[in-house]
Structure formats: C-alpha cells, structure tokens
Design an enzyme around this catalytic site. Structure first.
Site, PDB file in Angstrom:
ATOM      1  N   LEU A  17       0.814  -1.205   0.000  1.00 49.82           N
ATOM      2  CA  LEU A  17       0.000   0.000   0.000  1.00 49.82           C
ATOM      3  C   LEU A  17       0.852   1.262   0.000  1.00 49.82           C
ATOM      4  CD1 LEU A  17      -2.731  -1.029   2.611  1.00 49.82           C
ATOM      5  CD2 LEU A  17      -2.623  -1.520   0.157  1.00 49.82           C
ATOM      6  N   ASP A  36      11.272   3.442   5.101  1.00 53.55           N
ATOM      7  CA  ASP A  36      11.036   2.009   5.251  1.00 53.55           C
ATOM      8  C   ASP A  36      12.302   1.346   5.793  1.00 53.55           C
ATOM      9  OD1 ASP A  36       8.678   0.135   3.648  1.00 53.55           O
ATOM     10  OD2 ASP A  36      10.430  -0.899   4.444  1.00 53.55           O
ATOM     11  N   ASP A  57      12.642   3.055  11.115  1.00 57.67           N
ATOM     12  CA  ASP A  57      11.799   2.290  12.028  1.00 57.67           C
ATOM     13  C   ASP A  57      10.859   3.296  12.665  1.00 57.67           C
ATOM     14  OD1 ASP A  57      10.643   1.032  14.216  1.00 57.67           O
ATOM     15  OD2 ASP A  57      12.474   0.032  14.859  1.00 57.67           O
ATOM     16  N   VAL A  58       9.578   3.228  12.319  1.00 58.60           N
ATOM     17  CA  VAL A  58       8.640   4.269  12.762  1.00 58.60           C
ATOM     18  C   VAL A  58       8.452   4.320  14.274  1.00 58.60           C
ATOM     19  CG1 VAL A  58       7.389   4.413  10.580  1.00 58.60           C
ATOM     20  CG2 VAL A  58       6.649   2.760  12.327  1.00 58.60           C
ATOM     21  N   CYS A  84       1.885   4.126   6.271  1.00 56.89           N
ATOM     22  CA  CYS A  84       1.492   2.796   5.793  1.00 56.89           C
ATOM     23  C   CYS A  84       2.305   1.689   6.460  1.00 56.89           C
ATOM     24  CB  CYS A  84       1.653   2.701   4.278  1.00 56.89           C
ATOM     25  SG  CYS A  84       0.493   3.699   3.337  1.00 56.89           S
ATOM     26  N   SER A 148      -7.483  -0.345   9.655  1.00 54.90           N
ATOM     27  CA  SER A 148      -7.911  -1.628   9.104  1.00 54.90           C
ATOM     28  C   SER A 148      -9.341  -1.877   9.563  1.00 54.90           C
ATOM     29  CB  SER A 148      -7.016  -2.760   9.618  1.00 54.90           C
ATOM     30  OG  SER A 148      -7.578  -4.031   9.340  1.00 54.90           O
ATOM     31  N   TYR A 161      -3.551  -6.814  16.867  1.00 52.01           N
ATOM     32  CA  TYR A 161      -3.682  -6.030  15.641  1.00 52.01           C
ATOM     33  C   TYR A 161      -4.886  -5.092  15.723  1.00 52.01           C
ATOM     34  CZ  TYR A 161      -3.714  -5.071  10.602  1.00 52.01           C
ATOM     35  OH  TYR A 161      -3.685  -4.469   9.369  1.00 52.01           O
ATOM     36  N   LYS A 165      -4.926  -0.959  15.522  1.00 49.91           N
ATOM     37  CA  LYS A 165      -5.650  -0.241  14.473  1.00 49.91           C
ATOM     38  C   LYS A 165      -6.849   0.524  15.042  1.00 49.91           C
ATOM     39  CE  LYS A 165      -2.972  -1.460  11.098  1.00 49.91           C
ATOM     40  NZ  LYS A 165      -2.126  -0.452  10.416  1.00 49.91           N
ATOM     41  N   THR A 196      -1.773  -7.923  -1.428  1.00 53.16           N
ATOM     42  CA  THR A 196      -0.409  -7.576  -1.042  1.00 53.16           C
ATOM     43  C   THR A 196       0.486  -8.783  -1.248  1.00 53.16           C
ATOM     44  OG1 THR A 196      -0.602  -8.297   1.275  1.00 53.16           O
ATOM     45  CG2 THR A 196      -1.295  -6.028   0.763  1.00 53.16           C
TER      46      THR A 196
END
Length: 257
Positions: A17, A36, A57-58, A84, A148, A161, A165, A196
């Site tokens: 994405l 990334d 690394d976010v 993303c 998501s 997860y 989200k 993906t």
C-alpha cells in the site's frame, strides 16, 4: 491541495500500500520520501519515482525525525505525510490450552502500528505547521493514517492487531481537531482485504485469495494497492474531508473468523 511541487513522506513506502501511494503522489508531482526498513526495495522505489529513501523504524523517534527532515531538505514545501508502515499478528487472548497471549508480541504490534503512526503524525505535523499557508483558508497540509477493518470488526486472534488499528482510528478526530489550528487535515483509511505480497504467488495462493474474497459483496475480489493509492491521493487533495475514517472494502463486514 495541489500536490505538484510539494514534498511528501510515506512510511512503509517500499512495498504494498505504501509503494502504491508513493507512486500515486509522485505521479501528481510530489517529491516523495520513502521511509522504510527495506533498503533494497526502498531505494529502488525512490529511484523509480524520483524520490528519496530513508531507512526508518517508525517506532523510533530519531529515525522518524530523520525521515521528516529529509522531506524538508528536498527544498520543496513539506505538506503531506502518509503512514502505511505496520505489522500483523494472530494470537488468541487465551488459546485452547489456556495459555495467555504473549505480552512482548502485543507490545511490539502496539509499538509499531500505533505508536509508530503517532510518531509520523506528530513529527510530520510539527514541520508542516512551519510552512506558509497555501490559500485563504490557512491550509498547510495533510496527514493520512492507515488503520484496518480489524480496528472496527476484529476477528478471532486479532486482539493485538485490532487494538493497534482501533487506536489509530481513535486518534483521527482528536488529531484533526488539534491540528485545525495550524491548517493541517487528518484522515484515516480502513482497508478491508487488499492484494499484497503477503499472500504469495501460484495456484495455491490464488485459491486462498478467492476464499478471502468470497464474503465481499462487490466487486467480489481483493482490493488493489493502486485503488488504495488513489483514495489516499484524494483524501490529501480534498481538504474539506477532515477527521474521517474511510473504509475501502467492497462493502465487506468482517465475520468473527
């Protein structure tokens, strides 16, 4: 907002994405920083679109700051940030043997998906706020998050997860309200089942994807990264869409499992 001649940041921009979004923004004339951890793919994508790659690394503040600074250093006004980057995880809260969910894995998902998104949001918005307004409304830019359907209709085994989200969804409106003072819009996309690389290739993967698509009302298929990218572009271009969580799911409502 006209994207031509601005700079933009896309976390997770090396694949899926994020890659599709980076390409879509670049096609509109933006110079895109691809943030990334995958250096090989990230550098390739950045080269293809005339952008810049920054290993990021976010979940790490200093690395997100470096990516944001790279967007500023392009010499073009930094106006768009899209998150993303993220990871998935599947474990029940308590499994059938009575074993509780591992805390470390839960924290890791929260750290990357939720705190990582917040890092990109807050650090990008702080720099976007320094730019000159582009119109009489005082508009300066836009931040877009990725959540998501799991954040709304989490399935069995998605506790970590879905928590991450759901947190992204929950931050959308208050962030939009906070950043209204500096002319920055905030929206979130909540994807359903999108195509993906995680699903692989070949007959087996195609059969699996058909099974995933079966409960989707229409179109009865997986969504594409390109469709996500087009939606992302629209949401940052149309400034009157603000504080929204927008589903892209073909009308799907997730079953329990």
């Amino acid at each position: 907002m006209d994207l031509n001649g601005i700079s933009a940041l896309v976390s997770g921009g090396a694949s899926g994405l994020g890659e599709a979004t980076a390409k879509e923004l670049a096609s509109a004339g933006a110079t895109v920083v691809v943030a990334d951890l995958n250096a090989e793919r990230g550098e390739a994508v950045a080269k293809e679109i005339g952008g810049v790659f920054v290993s990021t690394d976010v979940s790490q503040e200093d690395q997100v700051k470096a990516a944001v600074q790279a967007a500023v250093d392009t010499g073009k006004p930094f106006r768009v940030a899209v998150s993303c980057a993220g990871i998935g995880w599947a474990t029940r809260t308590v499994d059938r043997h009575g074993t509780p969910h591992d805390l470390d894995s839960y924290q890791k998902v929260i750290q990357i998906n939720l705190i990582g998104t917040f890092n990109v949001l807050r650090l990008s918005a702080a720099e976007i706020a320094k730019t000159e307004p582009i119109n009489e409304d005082g508009e300066r830019g836009s931040v877009l998050n990725t959540a998501s359907l799991a954040g709304i209709e989490g399935q069995v085994g998605q506790i970590a997860y879905s928590s991450s989200k759901g947190g992204v969804i929950g931050m959308t409106l208050p962030a939009a309200r906070d950043l209204a003072a500096v002319g920055v819009t905030v929206n979130t996309i909540a994807p359903g089942i999108l195509e993906t690389p995680i699903y692989g290739d070949g007959p087996g993967s195609e059969e699996f994807k058909q099974k995933l698509a079966s409960p989707v009302p229409f179109p009865k298929r997986l969504g594409t990264p390109e469709e996500f990218g087009k939606l992302a572009r629209t949401l940052v271009e149309v400034s009157y869409v603000n504080g929204e969580v927008v589903r892209i799911d073909g009308g799907l409502r997730m079953p329990p499992k």
